[in-house]
Design a protein around this motif. Structure first.
Motif, PDB file in Angstrom:
ATOM      1  N   ASN A 116       0.826  -1.206   0.000  1.00 45.17           N
ATOM      2  CA  ASN A 116       0.000   0.000   0.000  1.00 45.17           C
ATOM      3  C   ASN A 116       0.862   1.260   0.000  1.00 45.17           C
ATOM      4  OD1 ASN A 116      -2.287   1.512  -0.032  1.00 45.17           O
ATOM      5  ND2 ASN A 116      -2.833   1.186   2.097  1.00 45.17           N
ATOM      6  N   ALA A 117       1.662   1.433  -1.034  1.00 41.41           N
ATOM      7  CA  ALA A 117       2.585   2.563  -1.094  1.00 41.41           C
ATOM      8  C   ALA A 117       1.884   3.929  -1.057  1.00 41.41           C
ATOM      9  CB  ALA A 117       3.462   2.444  -2.331  1.00 41.41           C
ATOM     10  N   PRO A 118       0.742   4.147  -1.735  1.00 42.32           N
ATOM     11  CA  PRO A 118       0.134   5.483  -1.674  1.00 42.32           C
ATOM     12  C   PRO A 118      -0.216   5.923  -0.257  1.00 42.32           C
ATOM     13  CG  PRO A 118      -0.785   4.235  -3.493  1.00 42.32           C
ATOM     14  CD  PRO A 118       0.044   3.276  -2.703  1.00 42.32           C
ATOM     15  N   LEU A 119      -0.900   5.073   0.498  1.00 41.49           N
ATOM     16  CA  LEU A 119      -1.271   5.461   1.861  1.00 41.49           C
ATOM     17  C   LEU A 119      -0.032   5.606   2.737  1.00 41.49           C
ATOM     18  CD1 LEU A 119      -3.465   6.067   3.922  1.00 41.49           C
ATOM     19  CD2 LEU A 119      -3.600   3.615   4.404  1.00 41.49           C
ATOM     20  N   MET A 120       0.923   4.686   2.610  1.00 38.57           N
ATOM     21  CA  MET A 120       2.130   4.772   3.419  1.00 38.57           C
ATOM     22  C   MET A 120       2.970   6.002   3.059  1.00 38.57           C
ATOM     23  SD  MET A 120       2.176   2.453   5.727  1.00 38.57           S
ATOM     24  CE  MET A 120       0.424   2.898   5.865  1.00 38.57           C
ATOM     25  N   LEU A 121       2.936   6.402   1.801  1.00 37.27           N
ATOM     26  CA  LEU A 121       3.632   7.618   1.393  1.00 37.27           C
ATOM     27  C   LEU A 121       3.006   8.831   2.077  1.00 37.27           C
ATOM     28  CD1 LEU A 121       5.776   8.945  -0.400  1.00 37.27           C
ATOM     29  CD2 LEU A 121       4.060   9.029  -2.229  1.00 37.27           C
ATOM     30  N   ALA A 122       1.678   8.878   2.100  1.00 34.45           N
ATOM     31  CA  ALA A 122       0.995   9.991   2.755  1.00 34.45           C
ATOM     32  C   ALA A 122       1.273  10.002   4.253  1.00 34.45           C
ATOM     33  CB  ALA A 122      -0.511   9.899   2.493  1.00 34.45           C
ATOM     34  N   VAL A 123       1.178   8.833   4.890  1.00 29.44           N
ATOM     35  CA  VAL A 123       1.446   8.747   6.329  1.00 29.44           C
ATOM     36  C   VAL A 123       2.874   9.202   6.622  1.00 29.44           C
ATOM     37  CG1 VAL A 123       1.684   7.183   8.295  1.00 29.44           C
ATOM     38  CG2 VAL A 123      -0.215   6.890   6.719  1.00 29.44           C
ATOM     39  N   THR A 124       3.819   8.717   5.846  1.00 29.77           N
ATOM     40  CA  THR A 124       5.228   8.966   6.128  1.00 29.77           C
ATOM     41  C   THR A 124       5.600  10.419   5.877  1.00 29.77           C
ATOM     42  OG1 THR A 124       5.713   6.678   5.521  1.00 29.77           O
ATOM     43  CG2 THR A 124       7.564   8.190   5.598  1.00 29.77           C
ATOM     44  N   MET A 125       5.016  11.045   4.868  1.00 32.85           N
ATOM     45  CA  MET A 125       5.327  12.442   4.608  1.00 32.85           C
ATOM     46  C   MET A 125       4.833  13.352   5.722  1.00 32.85           C
ATOM     47  SD  MET A 125       4.838  12.936   0.502  1.00 32.85           S
ATOM     48  CE  MET A 125       5.495  14.592   0.579  1.00 32.85           C
ATOM     49  N   THR A 126       3.792  12.943   6.423  1.00 27.52           N
ATOM     50  CA  THR A 126       3.299  13.738   7.544  1.00 27.52           C
ATOM     51  C   THR A 126       3.988  13.358   8.851  1.00 27.52           C
ATOM     52  OG1 THR A 126       1.453  12.201   7.825  1.00 27.52           O
ATOM     53  CG2 THR A 126       1.058  14.141   6.488  1.00 27.52           C
ATOM     54  N   ALA A 127       4.218  12.061   9.057  1.00 33.67           N
ATOM     55  CA  ALA A 127       4.831  11.608  10.304  1.00 33.67           C
ATOM     56  C   ALA A 127       6.331  11.839  10.323  1.00 33.67           C
ATOM     57  CB  ALA A 127       4.533  10.133  10.526  1.00 33.67           C
ATOM     58  N   GLY A 155      10.503  15.879   5.728  1.00 35.03           N
ATOM     59  CA  GLY A 155      11.869  16.195   5.342  1.00 35.03           C
ATOM     60  C   GLY A 155      12.784  15.000   5.177  1.00 35.03           C
ATOM     61  N   GLN A 156      12.241  13.870   4.696  1.00 36.11           N
ATOM     62  CA  GLN A 156      13.039  12.650   4.505  1.00 36.11           C
ATOM     63  C   GLN A 156      12.862  12.142   3.072  1.00 36.11           C
ATOM     64  OE1 GLN A 156      15.127  11.712   6.617  1.00 36.11           O
ATOM     65  NE2 GLN A 156      14.460  12.481   8.601  1.00 36.11           N
ATOM     66  N   PRO A 157      13.422  12.821   2.074  1.00 41.10           N
ATOM     67  CA  PRO A 157      13.176  12.447   0.669  1.00 41.10           C
ATOM     68  C   PRO A 157      13.654  11.046   0.315  1.00 41.10           C
ATOM     69  CG  PRO A 157      14.957  14.058   0.831  1.00 41.10           C
ATOM     70  CD  PRO A 157      14.306  13.997   2.167  1.00 41.10           C
ATOM     71  N   LEU A 158      14.701  10.549   0.958  1.00 35.07           N
ATOM     72  CA  LEU A 158      15.180   9.209   0.631  1.00 35.07           C
ATOM     73  C   LEU A 158      14.168   8.153   1.065  1.00 35.07           C
ATOM     74  CD1 LEU A 158      18.982   9.461   1.487  1.00 35.07           C
ATOM     75  CD2 LEU A 158      17.881   9.577  -0.755  1.00 35.07           C
ATOM     76  N   ILE A 159      13.516   8.372   2.188  1.00 36.76           N
ATOM     77  CA  ILE A 159      12.462   7.447   2.625  1.00 36.76           C
ATOM     78  C   ILE A 159      11.322   7.459   1.612  1.00 36.76           C
ATOM     79  CG2 ILE A 159      10.747   6.970   4.413  1.00 36.76           C
ATOM     80  CD1 ILE A 159      12.673   8.008   6.477  1.00 36.76           C
ATOM     81  N   TYR A 160      10.935   8.656   1.169  1.00 34.50           N
ATOM     82  CA  TYR A 160       9.842   8.755   0.197  1.00 34.50           C
ATOM     83  C   TYR A 160      10.236   8.090  -1.129  1.00 34.50           C
ATOM     84  CZ  TYR A 160       9.090  12.748   3.395  1.00 34.50           C
ATOM     85  OH  TYR A 160       8.974  13.551   4.496  1.00 34.50           O
ATOM     86  N   ALA A 161      11.482   8.278  -1.546  1.00 39.53           N
ATOM     87  CA  ALA A 161      11.934   7.702  -2.815  1.00 39.53           C
ATOM     88  C   ALA A 161      11.863   6.179  -2.781  1.00 39.53           C
ATOM     89  CB  ALA A 161      13.358   8.160  -3.123  1.00 39.53           C
ATOM     90  N   ALA A 162      12.224   5.575  -1.647  1.00 40.40           N
ATOM     91  CA  ALA A 162      12.147   4.120  -1.530  1.00 40.40           C
ATOM     92  C   ALA A 162      10.712   3.642  -1.716  1.00 40.40           C
ATOM     93  CB  ALA A 162      12.688   3.677  -0.177  1.00 40.40           C
ATOM     94  N   LEU A 163       9.756   4.369  -1.151  1.00 35.09           N
ATOM     95  CA  LEU A 163       8.348   4.001  -1.295  1.00 35.09           C
ATOM     96  C   LEU A 163       7.888   4.119  -2.747  1.00 35.09           C
ATOM     97  CD1 LEU A 163       7.062   5.768   1.918  1.00 35.09           C
ATOM     98  CD2 LEU A 163       6.588   3.388   1.372  1.00 35.09           C
ATOM     99  N   VAL A 164       8.265   5.191  -3.402  1.00 32.36           N
ATOM    100  CA  VAL A 164       7.825   5.412  -4.785  1.00 32.36           C
ATOM    101  C   VAL A 164       8.436   4.369  -5.714  1.00 32.36           C
ATOM    102  CG1 VAL A 164       7.928   7.012  -6.732  1.00 32.36           C
ATOM    103  CG2 VAL A 164       7.420   7.868  -4.437  1.00 32.36           C
ATOM    104  N   ILE A 165       9.710   4.066  -5.538  1.00 35.58           N
ATOM    105  CA  ILE A 165      10.360   3.073  -6.402  1.00 35.58           C
ATOM    106  C   ILE A 165       9.740   1.698  -6.189  1.00 35.58           C
ATOM    107  CG2 ILE A 165      12.536   1.843  -6.780  1.00 35.58           C
ATOM    108  CD1 ILE A 165      13.933   4.557  -6.313  1.00 35.58           C
TER     109      ILE A 165
END
Length: 333
Positions: free
Chosen positions: A279-290, A293-303
C-alpha cells in the motif's frame, strides 16, 4: 487507490503505472532544470496530501465486511500473513541489503509492512480470484496498518535516530483519523442522499481521480528533492534488488500457506495478490506527515510502488499457469 468496485479492470492499473513513471521523470527534470519552481512544488504538498487521504478513505466500503462474515477463516489467514509474516520478511530483506543506508532501509520497511488496499483487486480479478472476499479485506488492511504503523516503526527502526516515533501518534490523529472521519461521514451521507446508482458513479469518479492525485504528489516529491536523490543514485540498484528478493520470498510464503491451509484456487489467487501488493500510496501519505523532510524514505516508497506493477502482472500469469495444473476443475477465465 484505483477502483474498489466489484469489477476492477487492468486499464486503471496500467494508467497508474504510466502516470507514476511520467511523474518521476517530469518532477526530476523540473527540479533539476528549474530548481526554484521544483522547490516551490516540494514545499506545497499539504493540499495534495489531504486530497489523496480524503479520496483513499472515501472509496472504502466497510459494508463488505458484513457480507463476508462467514469467511472468517480466510480473513484470519490473510491478516496473520500480512501483518506478522510479511513484515518480518520485509525487515529481514531491508536489513540484509540496506543496513548501510538507514533512511532507505526505513523507506523499504514502511513499504514492505503495509498490504495493498486498492489495485490488488484488479489483478485478483484477472487471475480468477475471489473479488468479494478481497473487498472485505480492504477496510481491515487499512485500519490495521494505520494502527500498527507507530509500533512497526518503533520495532524495526530503532537504529535510526532521526525518527521521532513518539510524535507519530499525534500526527496520525490530526492527519488521518480526523480526515478519515470526515471522508467516511461524507461517504455515508452521499450514499443516502444520492441513492445507490448515482453514488456508485460518484465512487467511480473518486477512483479515477486518485491516480492523478498520487502522480501529482510523486512529481512534487521528486521536483523538490531531486538533488538529494541524485546524490544517492548508486544505491537505487541495491534498492531494486531488495524489492525483487522481497517479492520472491512473499510468493514462496503464499504458496506454503495455500498448500498448508488447502485453499481453493479463488482464495489462493486472492491470498497471493494481497501478500504481494503493498500500500505505497497510503504509506507515502502517512510517512510524509509523520516523518517530514526525509526524501530518501519517500523515494524508496515510490520506487517500490513503480516496480510492483510489472511484478503483479507477471504474478497473474504465474497464477493462471498454476491453476491449469493444480486446479483444473476450478479455473476461472
Amino acid at each position: 487507490m484505483l477502483t474498489l468496485s466489484s469489477r476492477p479492470r487492468l486499464p486503471g492499473v496500467t494508467l497508474t503505472s504510466s502516470l507514476l513513471l511520467a511523474a518521476i521523470v517530469g518532477g526530476a527534470l523540473l527540479g533539476h532544470f528549474a530548481p526554484a519552481r521544483g522547490q516551490w512544488l516540494g514545499d506545497n504538498v499539504d493540499a495534495t496530501l489531504l486530497t489523496m487521504i480524503g479520496l483513499l478513505f472515501f472509496s472504502v466500503r466497510f459494508e463488505m465486511l458484513a457480507q463476508q462474515a462467514s469467511n472468517l477463516r480466510f480473513l484470519a489467514i490473510a491478516l496473520v500473513a500480512n501483518f506478522v509474516f510479511v513484515p518480518l520478511i520485509g525487515y529481514g530483506v531491508a536489513a540484509l541489503f540496506m543496513a548501510a543506508h538507514p533512511l532507505l532501509m526505513v523507506g523499504l520497511v514502511i513499504y514492505f509492512m503495509a498490504p495493498c488496499t486498492d489495485w490488488f483487486l484488479g489483478f485478483t480479478r484477472l487471475a480468477g480470484g475471489n473479488i468479494a472476499l478481497g473487498m472485505a479485506l480492504v477496510p481491515l488492511n487499512m485500519l490495521i496498518q494505520l494502527l500498527l504503523y507507530p509500533l512497526y516503526l518503533q520495532w524495526f527502526t530503532q537504529q535510526t535516530g532521526s525518527i521521532e516515533v513518539q510524535l507519530i501518534g499525534t500526527t496520525l490523529l490530526y492527519w488521518f483519523v480526523l480526515p478519515a472521519i470526515a471522508a467516511l461521514t461524507l461517504h455515508h451521507i452521499l450514499r443516502r442522499v444520492l441513492g445507490a446508482q448515482r453514488f456508485a458513479q460518484c465512487l467511480t469518479w473518486a477512483d479515477r481521480a486518485t491516480p492523478w492525485v498520487i502522480a501529482l504528489l510523486v512529481m512534487q516529491i521528486f521536483a523538490g528533492n531531486i538533488a538529494v536523490m541524485l546524490a544517492h543514485h548508486r544505491v537505487f540498484a541495491l534498492l531494486l534488488l531488495s524489492v525483487f528478493v522481497f517479492f520472491v520470498l512473499t510468493f514462496l510464503l503464499s504458496e506454503i500457506i495455500c498448500r498448508f491451509c488447502r485453499l481453493d484456487y479463488p482464495e489462493h489467487a486472492l491470498l497471493t495478490m494481497t501478500i504481494a501488493a503493498r500500500n505505497a500510496p497510503l504509506m507515502l501519505a502517512v510517512t510524509m506527515t509523520a516523518l517530514p523532510g526525509q526524501p530518501l524514505i519517500y523515494a524508496a516508497l515510490v520506487i517500490g510502488m513503480l516496480v510492483e506493477f510489472p511484478h503483479l502482472t507477471l504474478l497473474r500469469r504465474v497464477l493462471l499457469a498454476l491453476s491449469a495444473r493444480r486446479y483444473p476443475s476450478q479455473r476461472q477465465t
